[in-house]
Motif scaffolding. Structure first.
Motif, PDB file in Angstrom:
ATOM      1  N   ALA A   4      22.777  27.948  26.735  1.00 21.63           N
ATOM      2  CA  ALA A   4      22.019  28.710  25.743  1.00 21.63           C
ATOM      3  C   ALA A   4      21.069  29.667  26.441  1.00 21.63           C
ATOM      4  O   ALA A   4      20.903  30.816  26.021  1.00 21.63           O
ATOM      5  N   ILE A   5      20.471  29.193  27.539  1.00 17.57           N
ATOM      6  CA  ILE A   5      19.504  30.050  28.224  1.00 17.57           C
ATOM      7  C   ILE A   5      20.187  31.253  28.848  1.00 17.57           C
ATOM      8  O   ILE A   5      19.693  32.373  28.750  1.00 17.57           O
ATOM      9  N   SER A   6      21.376  31.056  29.436  1.00 14.45           N
ATOM     10  CA  SER A   6      22.003  32.225  30.059  1.00 14.45           C
ATOM     11  C   SER A   6      22.446  33.225  29.003  1.00 14.45           C
ATOM     12  O   SER A   6      22.378  34.433  29.229  1.00 14.45           O
ATOM     13  N   SER A   7      22.845  32.754  27.812  1.00 11.31           N
ATOM     14  CA  SER A   7      23.218  33.763  26.811  1.00 11.31           C
ATOM     15  C   SER A   7      21.987  34.444  26.200  1.00 11.31           C
ATOM     16  O   SER A   7      22.017  35.644  25.917  1.00 11.31           O
ATOM     17  N   SER A   8      20.863  33.722  26.057  1.00 12.98           N
ATOM     18  CA  SER A   8      19.638  34.392  25.600  1.00 12.98           C
ATOM     19  C   SER A   8      19.167  35.421  26.620  1.00 12.98           C
ATOM     20  O   SER A   8      18.707  36.509  26.270  1.00 12.98           O
ATOM     21  N   LEU A   9      19.310  35.043  27.889  1.00 11.65           N
ATOM     22  CA  LEU A   9      18.920  35.958  28.952  1.00 11.65           C
ATOM     23  C   LEU A   9      19.765  37.230  28.902  1.00 11.65           C
ATOM     24  O   LEU A   9      19.249  38.343  29.041  1.00 11.65           O
ATOM     25  N   ALA A 209       6.788  48.475  23.984  1.00 13.29           N
ATOM     26  CA  ALA A 209       6.078  48.537  25.265  1.00 13.29           C
ATOM     27  C   ALA A 209       6.825  49.427  26.260  1.00 13.29           C
ATOM     28  O   ALA A 209       6.216  50.211  26.991  1.00 13.29           O
ATOM     29  N   VAL A 210       8.154  49.322  26.269  1.00 13.61           N
ATOM     30  CA  VAL A 210       8.944  50.159  27.185  1.00 13.61           C
ATOM     31  C   VAL A 210       8.802  51.629  26.790  1.00 13.61           C
ATOM     32  O   VAL A 210       8.644  52.504  27.645  1.00 13.61           O
ATOM     33  N   ARG A 211       8.787  51.892  25.491  1.00 19.90           N
ATOM     34  CA  ARG A 211       8.591  53.278  25.034  1.00 19.90           C
ATOM     35  C   ARG A 211       7.239  53.817  25.504  1.00 19.90           C
ATOM     36  O   ARG A 211       7.100  54.992  25.816  1.00 19.90           O
ATOM     37  N   GLU A 212       6.251  52.937  25.568  1.00 16.22           N
ATOM     38  CA  GLU A 212       4.900  53.368  25.960  1.00 16.22           C
ATOM     39  C   GLU A 212       4.657  53.288  27.464  1.00 16.22           C
ATOM     40  O   GLU A 212       3.537  53.472  27.911  1.00 16.22           O
ATOM     41  N   GLY A 213       5.698  52.973  28.242  1.00 19.11           N
ATOM     42  CA  GLY A 213       5.557  53.084  29.691  1.00 19.11           C
ATOM     43  C   GLY A 213       5.513  51.790  30.473  1.00 19.11           C
ATOM     44  O   GLY A 213       5.272  51.802  31.688  1.00 19.11           O
ATOM     45  N   SER A 214       5.760  50.657  29.818  1.00 14.00           N
ATOM     46  CA  SER A 214       5.761  49.380  30.545  1.00 14.00           C
ATOM     47  C   SER A 214       6.698  49.426  31.752  1.00 14.00           C
ATOM     48  O   SER A 214       7.786  50.015  31.693  1.00 14.00           O
ATOM     49  N   THR A 215       6.290  48.776  32.843  1.00  9.81           N
ATOM     50  CA  THR A 215       7.207  48.616  33.987  1.00  9.81           C
ATOM     51  C   THR A 215       7.598  47.160  34.185  1.00  9.81           C
ATOM     52  O   THR A 215       8.389  46.843  35.067  1.00  9.81           O
ATOM     53  N   LEU A 216       6.979  46.256  33.395  1.00  2.00           N
ATOM     54  CA  LEU A 216       7.280  44.827  33.518  1.00  2.00           C
ATOM     55  C   LEU A 216       7.013  44.168  32.168  1.00  2.00           C
ATOM     56  O   LEU A 216       5.898  44.274  31.654  1.00  2.00           O
ATOM     57  N   VAL A 217       8.043  43.554  31.602  1.00  2.00           N
ATOM     58  CA  VAL A 217       7.843  42.847  30.331  1.00  2.00           C
ATOM     59  C   VAL A 217       7.850  41.342  30.595  1.00  2.00           C
ATOM     60  O   VAL A 217       8.569  40.846  31.463  1.00  2.00           O
ATOM     61  N   ARG A 218       7.002  40.632  29.871  1.00  2.00           N
ATOM     62  CA  ARG A 218       6.841  39.176  30.056  1.00  2.00           C
ATOM     63  C   ARG A 218       7.448  38.487  28.830  1.00  2.00           C
ATOM     64  O   ARG A 218       6.882  38.509  27.748  1.00  2.00           O
ATOM     65  N   VAL A 219       8.630  37.885  29.032  1.00  3.13           N
ATOM     66  CA  VAL A 219       9.389  37.394  27.877  1.00  3.13           C
ATOM     67  C   VAL A 219       9.614  35.887  27.972  1.00  3.13           C
ATOM     68  O   VAL A 219      10.221  35.396  28.923  1.00  3.13           O
ATOM     69  N   GLY A 220       9.104  35.163  26.997  1.00  2.00           N
ATOM     70  CA  GLY A 220       9.269  33.717  26.960  1.00  2.00           C
ATOM     71  C   GLY A 220      10.228  33.280  25.867  1.00  2.00           C
ATOM     72  O   GLY A 220      11.384  32.903  26.127  1.00  2.00           O
ATOM     73  N   THR A 221       9.760  33.329  24.625  1.00  3.96           N
ATOM     74  CA  THR A 221      10.505  32.808  23.478  1.00  3.96           C
ATOM     75  C   THR A 221      11.943  33.324  23.406  1.00  3.96           C
ATOM     76  O   THR A 221      12.859  32.541  23.122  1.00  3.96           O
ATOM     77  N   ALA A 222      12.146  34.601  23.645  1.00  9.36           N
ATOM     78  CA  ALA A 222      13.489  35.171  23.484  1.00  9.36           C
ATOM     79  C   ALA A 222      14.457  34.653  24.548  1.00  9.36           C
ATOM     80  O   ALA A 222      15.675  34.764  24.379  1.00  9.36           O
ATOM     81  N   ILE A 223      13.933  34.068  25.622  1.00  6.58           N
ATOM     82  CA  ILE A 223      14.810  33.491  26.648  1.00  6.58           C
ATOM     83  C   ILE A 223      14.937  31.969  26.485  1.00  6.58           C
ATOM     84  O   ILE A 223      16.033  31.417  26.483  1.00  6.58           O
TER      85      ILE A 223
END
Ligand code: PLP
Length: 231
Positions: A4-9, A209-223
């Motif tokens: 499940a984790i690899s498909s969420s990733l 965030a990416v539209r506004e210039g993020s260079t690093l996103v911190r993603v927990g729940t979605a993974i």
């Protein structure tokens, strides 16, 4: 069998690639930090097997416990939680990055406790972009002075700025808070302090965030799925 984790990733990687394309940003220009707080070492191992290397932790004890179990893997550990001065040592010894520096005293301790055998610790300054009183982070008007002081510390490398916007579904408000972080970064560059990292965007708002210039996103729940906190 795929976990499940690899498909969420995979789905998160696709979202990130689509967000980069939609924002006219180069493919691969935004790093994905997998936020594994509250999840066991097994979950990290699954994500690792699927190619993920950068993991984020919020609690010092969890970082220590997982760091010990997973010590043989080439994981890049990011500490992203509130950091008290009596807990800086294990973070200085174990982490590759700290995103949540908000005052000089913490930065000084991290610098003096960083082992000489390791490269300098990468740090971001957390900024309170929402103006909420309860919120962590230095105030926007304090960030330049703090950055100058942190940049002078010998065992730290100042990499960028981090924010956690106000919890709201109002896209315009969120965009405004992300844009404030970007503007602060640009103002600092104009003052001769060039930083390469904007740590902003989580599961629910990474596209914005990416539209506004993020260079690093911190993603927990979605993974990893939704978290249950111990009582
Ligand atoms: C928990 C946490 C995240 C991840 O949030 P999700 O909504 O689960 O993606 C990101 N950044 C910080 C600082 C966090 O504490």
């Amino acid at each position: 069998m795929t976990s499940a984790i690899s498909s969420s990733l995979d789905s998160v990687r696709q979202r990130l690639a689509a967000a980069e394309a939609a924002a006219g940003r180069a493919s691969g220009s935004v790093c994905l930090l997998a936020v594994s707080k509250t999840f066991p070492a097994d979950a990290i191992q699954e994500a690792y097997a699927a190619g993920q290397r950068a993991f984020g932790e919020n609690y010092v004890q969890e970082l220590q416990a997982k760091g010990a179990v997973l010590g043989g893997l080439d994981i890049e550990w990011h500490f992203i939680g509130p950091l008290q001065s009596n807990k800086t040592r294990p973070v200085a010894e174990l982490a590759h990055w700290v995103h949540s520096v908000e005052r000089l005293k913490i930065a000084e301790r991290l610098s003096s406790q960083r082992p000489a055998s390791l490269p300098p610790l990468n740090v971001c300054l957390q900024v309170n972009v929402s103006g909420e009183e309860s919120k962590s982070g230095c105030e926007p008007h304090e960030v330049l002075a703090l950055a100058r002081a942190v940049a002078a510390l010998p065992r730290l490398t100042l990499r960028g700025l981090m924010c956690i916007p106000e919890p709201t579904a109002d896209q315009a408000r969120l965009a405004g808070q992300f844009a404030l972080l970007r503007r602060l970064r640009d103002e600092m560059a104009a003052q001769g302090l060039a930083l390469d990292t904007l740590s902003m965007g989580m599961s629910a708002d990474l596209e914005l965030a990416v539209r506004e210039g993020s260079t690093l996103v911190r993603v927990g729940t979605a993974i990893f799925g939704s978290r249950t906190y111990p009582a």
